[in-house]
Design a protein around this motif. Structure first.
Motif, PDB file in Angstrom:
ATOM      1  N   TYR A 261      -1.206 -28.243 -23.634  1.00 40.99           N
ATOM      2  CA  TYR A 261      -2.565 -28.759 -23.474  1.00 40.99           C
ATOM      3  C   TYR A 261      -2.791 -29.985 -24.350  1.00 40.99           C
ATOM      4  O   TYR A 261      -3.363 -30.994 -23.892  1.00 40.99           O
ATOM      5  N   GLU A 262      -2.355 -29.926 -25.596  1.00 42.89           N
ATOM      6  CA  GLU A 262      -2.539 -31.068 -26.495  1.00 42.89           C
ATOM      7  C   GLU A 262      -1.775 -32.286 -25.986  1.00 42.89           C
ATOM      8  O   GLU A 262      -2.258 -33.428 -26.102  1.00 42.89           O
ATOM      9  N   GLU A 263      -0.591 -32.066 -25.419  1.00 46.76           N
ATOM     10  CA  GLU A 263       0.167 -33.186 -24.853  1.00 46.76           C
ATOM     11  C   GLU A 263      -0.550 -33.780 -23.647  1.00 46.76           C
ATOM     12  O   GLU A 263      -0.595 -35.008 -23.477  1.00 46.76           O
ATOM     13  N   LYS A 265      -3.656 -33.896 -23.147  1.00 47.46           N
ATOM     14  CA  LYS A 265      -4.823 -34.648 -23.623  1.00 47.46           C
ATOM     15  C   LYS A 265      -4.451 -36.037 -24.143  1.00 47.46           C
ATOM     16  O   LYS A 265      -5.233 -36.991 -24.007  1.00 47.46           O
ATOM     17  N   THR A 266      -3.276 -36.164 -24.746  1.00 49.65           N
ATOM     18  CA  THR A 266      -2.967 -37.370 -25.504  1.00 49.65           C
ATOM     19  C   THR A 266      -1.947 -38.297 -24.856  1.00 49.65           C
ATOM     20  O   THR A 266      -1.925 -39.487 -25.184  1.00 49.65           O
ATOM     21  N   PRO A 271      -2.702 -35.043 -15.835  1.00 47.79           N
ATOM     22  CA  PRO A 271      -2.776 -33.583 -15.951  1.00 47.79           C
ATOM     23  C   PRO A 271      -2.693 -32.884 -14.586  1.00 47.79           C
ATOM     24  O   PRO A 271      -2.083 -31.816 -14.472  1.00 47.79           O
ATOM     25  N   LYS A 302     -10.076 -29.596 -18.853  1.00 54.92           N
ATOM     26  CA  LYS A 302     -10.472 -30.112 -20.167  1.00 54.92           C
ATOM     27  C   LYS A 302      -9.684 -31.377 -20.518  1.00 54.92           C
ATOM     28  O   LYS A 302     -10.226 -32.328 -21.100  1.00 54.92           O
ATOM     29  N   ALA A 303      -8.394 -31.381 -20.176  1.00 55.75           N
ATOM     30  CA  ALA A 303      -7.577 -32.566 -20.459  1.00 55.75           C
ATOM     31  C   ALA A 303      -8.056 -33.768 -19.656  1.00 55.75           C
ATOM     32  O   ALA A 303      -8.113 -34.895 -20.165  1.00 55.75           O
ATOM     33  N   GLU A 305     -11.132 -34.237 -18.477  1.00 54.53           N
ATOM     34  CA  GLU A 305     -12.418 -34.655 -19.034  1.00 54.53           C
ATOM     35  C   GLU A 305     -12.223 -35.445 -20.332  1.00 54.53           C
ATOM     36  O   GLU A 305     -12.932 -36.424 -20.594  1.00 54.53           O
ATOM     37  N   HIS A 306     -11.249 -35.011 -21.144  1.00 55.51           N
ATOM     38  CA  HIS A 306     -10.970 -35.732 -22.385  1.00 55.51           C
ATOM     39  C   HIS A 306     -10.539 -37.165 -22.095  1.00 55.51           C
ATOM     40  O   HIS A 306     -10.889 -38.096 -22.842  1.00 55.51           O
ATOM     41  N   LYS A 307      -9.794 -37.356 -21.020  1.00 54.58           N
ATOM     42  CA  LYS A 307      -9.321 -38.693 -20.632  1.00 54.58           C
ATOM     43  C   LYS A 307     -10.351 -39.458 -19.807  1.00 54.58           C
ATOM     44  O   LYS A 307     -10.122 -40.620 -19.464  1.00 54.58           O
ATOM     45  N   GLU A 308     -11.441 -38.760 -19.452  1.00 53.91           N
ATOM     46  CA  GLU A 308     -12.524 -39.355 -18.673  1.00 53.91           C
ATOM     47  C   GLU A 308     -12.013 -39.941 -17.350  1.00 53.91           C
ATOM     48  O   GLU A 308     -12.455 -41.005 -16.903  1.00 53.91           O
TER      49      GLU A 308
END
Length: 381
Positions: A261-263, A265-266, A271, A302-303, A305-308
């Motif tokens: 998940y953290e990967e 996101k960043t 995703p 969530k990933a 959304e984090h990246k918009e």
């Protein structure tokens, strides 16, 4: 850690035994006798008539079947591995004859060849015609039977894709043959090898030498894992090794974890593409048609959304609606995507349309109502 594995293995067998064993006798022409087998079907087998399942064959089924079947039931209950059909062959009093190999070529011969052919020519046709199976097969054995299981690797089209070697009693030339077969395999293979500090000394030496060879193989089709447990003996190592072997073989099946998940996101990857690839891999490797799990939808959502990336969130919503139109999940992703792209009236209506659908994780009726009410308040709809 090894004490935990031992406790869990015992706990699995004693507590998670709702999946009842079926006892059958197979009248074998190849063996010239009846052979007793045990079968454990997934606990949801009858409830899901459309599902098909991998098969895990357990040699030495008179003592090895229950610990493996218990672990399979436990791990599949928590969705860490797919549900599977576990088949055990009782070999009490016959394992020497069943594993007999000649002294020249060191391949199954006479009674050993008959047993080898029985598995491929009688047992599996019976299992495949009686139960709903996929084409993914695992074989497990202990010392003599572990060594015997490896002979299937040398067939042009091996019956098994995954091999669980619990302290194998390696026959002459076996190490070299395994190195060649696993090093050159053109299809996905899983090979698990285990020994322990208090294993039989002669077996331990040969297993460690085999590991040194196999560990040098550079082949993307090979998934190899070796364990050398501290303190267990020849028989107690089995309890430690079984959960490790199952986790290794079915690693691709597990839900998305925190590290993944953290990967997502960043990094720069998509995703949604990761999600589609993951479930395609599960289908291709194990033959399992698995709907996308809520955990994985939420992690990927969530990933995104984090990246918009609101266009991708809309596609995720379409996937969720296609899989389960009665769930709030797809409606939420569609509405969130519309809202973030400035299409607030459509977003409000999408939130409202989901009030009477099934809740999904944090997406509840109250949550969807609040989302719609906030849009009404902000824009005066």
């Amino acid at each position: 850690m090894s004490k935990i594995y031992l406790f869990l293995a015992i706990f699995f067998v004693t507590t998670f035994s709702n999946a009842q064993a079926i006892y059958k006798s197979i009248d074998s022409r190849m063996l010239g006798q009846e052979r007793q087998i045990k079968i454990q079907l997934p606990r949801n087998y009858d409830k899901n008539p459309e599902n098909h399942y991998p098969v895990i064959l357990v040699l030495d089924g008179d003592y090895l079947f229950e610990p493996i079947a218990g672990n399979v039931d436990f791990f599949s209950y928590w969705d860490d591995i797919p549900e599977a059909i576990v088949v055990g062959i009782n070999q009490a009093g016959s394992r020497r004859a069943d594993t007999y190999a000649d002294d020249i070529q060191y391949f199954p011969s006479k009674s050993g060849k008959n047993f080898f052919d029985f598995i491929g020519g009688e047992l599996f046709p019976f299992i495949n015609s009686t139960y709903r199976t996929t084409n993914f097969n695992v074989i497990a054995g202990h010392d003599l039977t572990a060594n015997f299981a490896n002979f299937y690797l040398f067939k042009d089209r091996p019956l098994f894709q995954a091999y669980i070697n619990l302290s194998p009693d390696l026959s002459p030339q076996m190490a070299g043959r395994l190195y060649q077969a696993l090093g050159s395999t053109g299809s996905q293979k899983w090979f698990y090898l285990a020994t322990a500090s208090n294993d039989v000394a002669e077996l331990k030496r040969s297993i460690e030498q085999l590991h040194l060879q196999l560990n040098t193989i550079d082949n993307d089709n090979l998934h190899y894992t070796f364990d050398n447990f501290d303190k267990p003996f020849h028989y107690s190592l089995v309890a430690h090794a079984i959960p490790r072997a199952l986790e290794q073989i079915f690693a691709a099946y597990k839900p998305i974890n925190l590290e993944e998940y953290e990967e997502l996101k960043t990094d720069d990857s998509s995703p949604l593409a990761f999600l589609n690839k993951k479930y395609g891999t599960i289908k291709n490797l194990y033959g399992v048609n698995l709907p996308v799990r809520l955990n994985d939808f939420l992690a990927v959502g969530k990933a995104i959304e984090h990246k918009e990336n609101w266009d991708e969130l809309e596609k995720l919503g379409e996937l969720a609606l296609k899989q389960d139109p009665d769930s709030m999940l797809g409606s939420y992703y569609m509405a969130k995507s519309l809202e973030e792209r400035g299409k607030t009236k459509k977003a409000m209506r999408m939130y409202e349309s989901a009030y009477d659908k099934k809740e999904a994780g944090f997406i509840t009726a109250d949550f969807m109502i609040r989302k719609a009410e906030l849009i009404k308040k902000d824009f005066g709809y």
